[in-house]
Write a protein that holds these residues in place. Structure first.
Motif, PDB file in Angstrom:
ATOM      1  N   LYS A  34       0.827  -1.209   0.000  1.00  0.00           N
ATOM      2  CA  LYS A  34       0.000   0.000   0.000  1.00  0.00           C
ATOM      3  C   LYS A  34       0.863   1.262   0.000  1.00  0.00           C
ATOM      4  O   LYS A  34       0.569   2.236  -0.704  1.00  0.00           O
ATOM      5  CB  LYS A  34      -0.927  -0.007   1.215  1.00  0.00           C
ATOM      6  N   ASP A  35       1.941   1.240   0.779  1.00  0.00           N
ATOM      7  CA  ASP A  35       2.847   2.390   0.805  1.00  0.00           C
ATOM      8  C   ASP A  35       3.500   2.605  -0.554  1.00  0.00           C
ATOM      9  O   ASP A  35       3.664   3.754  -1.004  1.00  0.00           O
ATOM     10  CB  ASP A  35       3.921   2.194   1.876  1.00  0.00           C
ATOM     11  N   ILE A  36       3.892   1.522  -1.199  1.00  0.00           N
ATOM     12  CA  ILE A  36       4.514   1.629  -2.526  1.00  0.00           C
ATOM     13  C   ILE A  36       3.533   2.244  -3.517  1.00  0.00           C
ATOM     14  O   ILE A  36       3.885   3.136  -4.306  1.00  0.00           O
ATOM     15  CB  ILE A  36       4.979   0.239  -3.014  1.00  0.00           C
ATOM     16  N   ASP A  37       2.284   1.775  -3.499  1.00  0.00           N
ATOM     17  CA  ASP A  37       1.268   2.307  -4.414  1.00  0.00           C
ATOM     18  C   ASP A  37       1.049   3.801  -4.190  1.00  0.00           C
ATOM     19  O   ASP A  37       0.794   4.552  -5.140  1.00  0.00           O
ATOM     20  CB  ASP A  37      -0.054   1.557  -4.228  1.00  0.00           C
ATOM     21  N   LYS A  38       1.130   4.242  -2.937  1.00  0.00           N
ATOM     22  CA  LYS A  38       0.889   5.652  -2.629  1.00  0.00           C
ATOM     23  C   LYS A  38       2.037   6.545  -3.081  1.00  0.00           C
ATOM     24  O   LYS A  38       1.820   7.634  -3.631  1.00  0.00           O
ATOM     25  CB  LYS A  38       0.669   5.824  -1.122  1.00  0.00           C
ATOM     26  N   VAL A  39       3.268   6.106  -2.842  1.00  0.00           N
ATOM     27  CA  VAL A  39       4.405   6.988  -3.077  1.00  0.00           C
ATOM     28  C   VAL A  39       4.953   6.900  -4.501  1.00  0.00           C
ATOM     29  O   VAL A  39       5.565   7.852  -4.990  1.00  0.00           O
ATOM     30  CB  VAL A  39       5.538   6.693  -2.056  1.00  0.00           C
ATOM     31  N   ALA A  40       4.720   5.783  -5.185  1.00  0.00           N
ATOM     32  CA  ALA A  40       5.319   5.582  -6.513  1.00  0.00           C
ATOM     33  C   ALA A  40       4.970   6.683  -7.520  1.00  0.00           C
ATOM     34  O   ALA A  40       5.856   7.164  -8.239  1.00  0.00           O
ATOM     35  CB  ALA A  40       4.920   4.211  -7.064  1.00  0.00           C
ATOM     36  N   PRO A  41       3.720   7.134  -7.620  1.00  0.00           N
ATOM     37  CA  PRO A  41       3.398   8.143  -8.643  1.00  0.00           C
ATOM     38  C   PRO A  41       3.954   9.528  -8.354  1.00  0.00           C
ATOM     39  O   PRO A  41       3.903  10.405  -9.209  1.00  0.00           O
ATOM     40  CB  PRO A  41       1.856   8.182  -8.620  1.00  0.00           C
ATOM     41  N   PRO A  56       5.833   7.318 -13.021  1.00  0.00           N
ATOM     42  CA  PRO A  56       5.845   7.852 -14.392  1.00  0.00           C
ATOM     43  C   PRO A  56       7.206   7.723 -15.071  1.00  0.00           C
ATOM     44  O   PRO A  56       7.309   7.907 -16.284  1.00  0.00           O
ATOM     45  CB  PRO A  56       5.464   9.328 -14.188  1.00  0.00           C
ATOM     46  N   ARG A  57       8.240   7.393 -14.316  1.00  0.00           N
ATOM     47  CA  ARG A  57       9.593   7.263 -14.865  1.00  0.00           C
ATOM     48  C   ARG A  57       9.936   5.834 -15.262  1.00  0.00           C
ATOM     49  O   ARG A  57      11.101   5.519 -15.511  1.00  0.00           O
ATOM     50  CB  ARG A  57      10.614   7.763 -13.830  1.00  0.00           C
TER      51      ARG A  57
END
Length: 480
Positions: free
Chosen positions: A170-177, A204-205
């Protein structure tokens, strides 16, 4: 078809390759067939678009390329090409379009639809062969790249369903974008690099570079040059200009692994890069602007390092925008079977071995281990077991646990096989033999004051094998 030499200028195409020729003119099909078969290709012919689509759908062997006439009775060449591109099975099939009466608009549309080349009739033999070879080679290389990318993603796939892992996902999904810096902490072997790659892959990268640098592995005197590059003559041995890792990661993501071991003089320049997006090569005052998302990973407590004066406080706060912690394996023991299965499957596939089955008792044995090296240590253990095992991996194939005493308490005081199958029943031959072996080992251990090394010499067995038997029979120190 013989493979041409790589240096003779001709396309290198593995044999055999099959070409579908779709043309309503018999002479064209015959001419192309002779040219292609003369060069070693297998040729399949169709006199209409409908027949060509049917052959592609029902071919006994894969078709590597299609040569398609634009002017066909019934379904035209453009319509055939559109159908090929809309079907997942033929979306990447290389297609060469030919025509004797096509307009420029037809040719442009065919190229926009993904045709790899366009020829006008009459056809030139050499140009056809070069184009066919190049198109097939390019398509095969593209498929190989896609396959390698899929294998690479599978290698860096995060595995686990434990609550601690669900929170991490969940943390990855939140911070990745976002563009936020992330500080990933956790013990050695918990998968901090996997987390960083997942963040990059979901950002996005994702189509830009992912660059990793292990700050602990680079000598202190070279860390600045590695990160920011250098100019010729900047120091002894700098024989030319070098782009640093920040430049190489421009537009993408840079992982500073083990950042807690970075020298303080390099920390200042990293801080500047994070604040202003500016770097300068060693030996130069020129400012270079870079667009890099920085992720940092460490198994150290950076707050403690800041307090001890080993890490810059301003850099810590700049990195710690979004802290994430990778759980230790002991915090997610329920994931051990999933991880073991994945590691065995990957190991067997990469080494060309038949996939080996894991006996359920192995999962129980692994669950009792400590694994201070976390997931990395688990991976090493199961891969070693896969090398030693036959078709089925058993507890006997597991290496000795260096972190556990062979006399450590267990929930079950003795294995079921050491006792009769049911109360009052006569033991089987195997149960009787194992009971006698257990008693003999216990008596020997008592004689040598429970010294396993001395007992192994007395019994005439390897010490590691004796350790396994002690665990298998759940022998306790001082029993008997």
């Amino acid at each position: 078809m013989t493979e041409p030499s790589p240096d003779d200028g001709s396309p290198l195409v593995p044999a055999p390759a099959t070409v579908l020729v779709v043309d309503d003119e018999k002479n064209i099909r015959r001419t192309l067939g002779m040219v292609l078969e003369g060069d070693g290709y297998r040729v399949v012919e169709a006199d209409s678009g409908e027949q060509g689509l049917e052959l592609l759908a029902n071919a006994n062997a894969p078709i590597d390329l299609a040569i398609l006439d634009l002017k066909l009775p019934g379904i035209g060449g453009i319509q055939v090409l559109e159908r090929l591109r809309s079907d997942e099975a033929t979306r990447d099939l290389p297609v060469i379009v030919v025509s004797g009466h096509a307009t420029v608009q037809d040719a442009v549309l065919a190229i926009k639809l993904g045709a790899s080349d366009f020829f006008e009739k009459p056809l030139n033999r050499e140009r056809v062969l070069v184009s066919v070879g190049n198109s097939i080679r390019t398509a095969r290389l593209s498929r190989a790249v896609v396959k390698l990318q899929a294998e690479l993603e599978a290698r860096y796939e995060m595995i686990g369903t434990a609550p601690a892992m669900q929170r991490l996902y969940k943390d990855i999904d939140k911070v990745a974008p976002t563009r936020a810096s992330v500080l990933i902490t956790g013990e050695s072997g918990t998968g901090k690099e996997l987390v960083s790659r997942a963040i990059h892959r979901l950002s996005p990268r994702k189509n830009e570079p992912f660059v990793k640098v292990n700050c602990a592995a680079i000598p202190r005197e070279l860390i600045e040059s590695e990160l920011f590059g250098h100019e010729r003559g900047a120091f002894t041995g700098a024989q030319g200009r070098k782009r640093g890792l920040f430049e190489q990661a421009h537009g993408g993501t840079l992982l500073l692994d083990e950042i807690g071991d970075m020298a303080q003089f390099a920390q200042a320049k990293v801080l500047r890069a994070l604040q202003n997006g500016e770097i300068s090569r060693v030996g130069s005052e020129q400012i270079i602007h870079v667009d890099v998302r920085v992720l940092a990973a460490t198994n150290k407590d950076l707050k403690h390092e800041v307090a001890a004066g080993n890490f810059r406080e301003d850099l810590f706060f700049r990195l710690d925008v979004f802290p994430m912690k990778c759980p230790a394996l002991r915090e997610r023991r329920e994931d051990i079977p999933l991880l073991a299965d994945a590691f065995i499957s990957s190991f067997c596939r990469e080494n060309g071995l038949k996939t080996k089955r894991i006996d359920p008792s192995v999962y129980q044995s692994l669950a009792r281990r400590q694994f201070p090296g976390n997931v990395r240590e688990l991976k090493n253990v199961v891969e070693r077991a896969a090398i030693l095992a036959g078709d089925v991996i058993t507890v006997a194939d597991l290496p000795e646990d260096p972190h556990q005493s062979p006399f450590e308490d267990d929930d079950d005081p003795s294995p079921p096989s050491a006792h009769p199958s049911s109360p009052g029943a006569r033991p089987t031959l195997r149960e009787y033999r194992e009971s006698m072996e257990r008693n003999y080992i216990v008596e020997t251990l008592k004689e040598v004051d429970w010294n396993v090394s001395k007992a192994s010499v007395t019994l005439g067995v390897e010490r590691t094998n004796l350790h396994k038997k002690i665990r298998a029979y759940a022998i306790k120190r001082g029993e008997g």
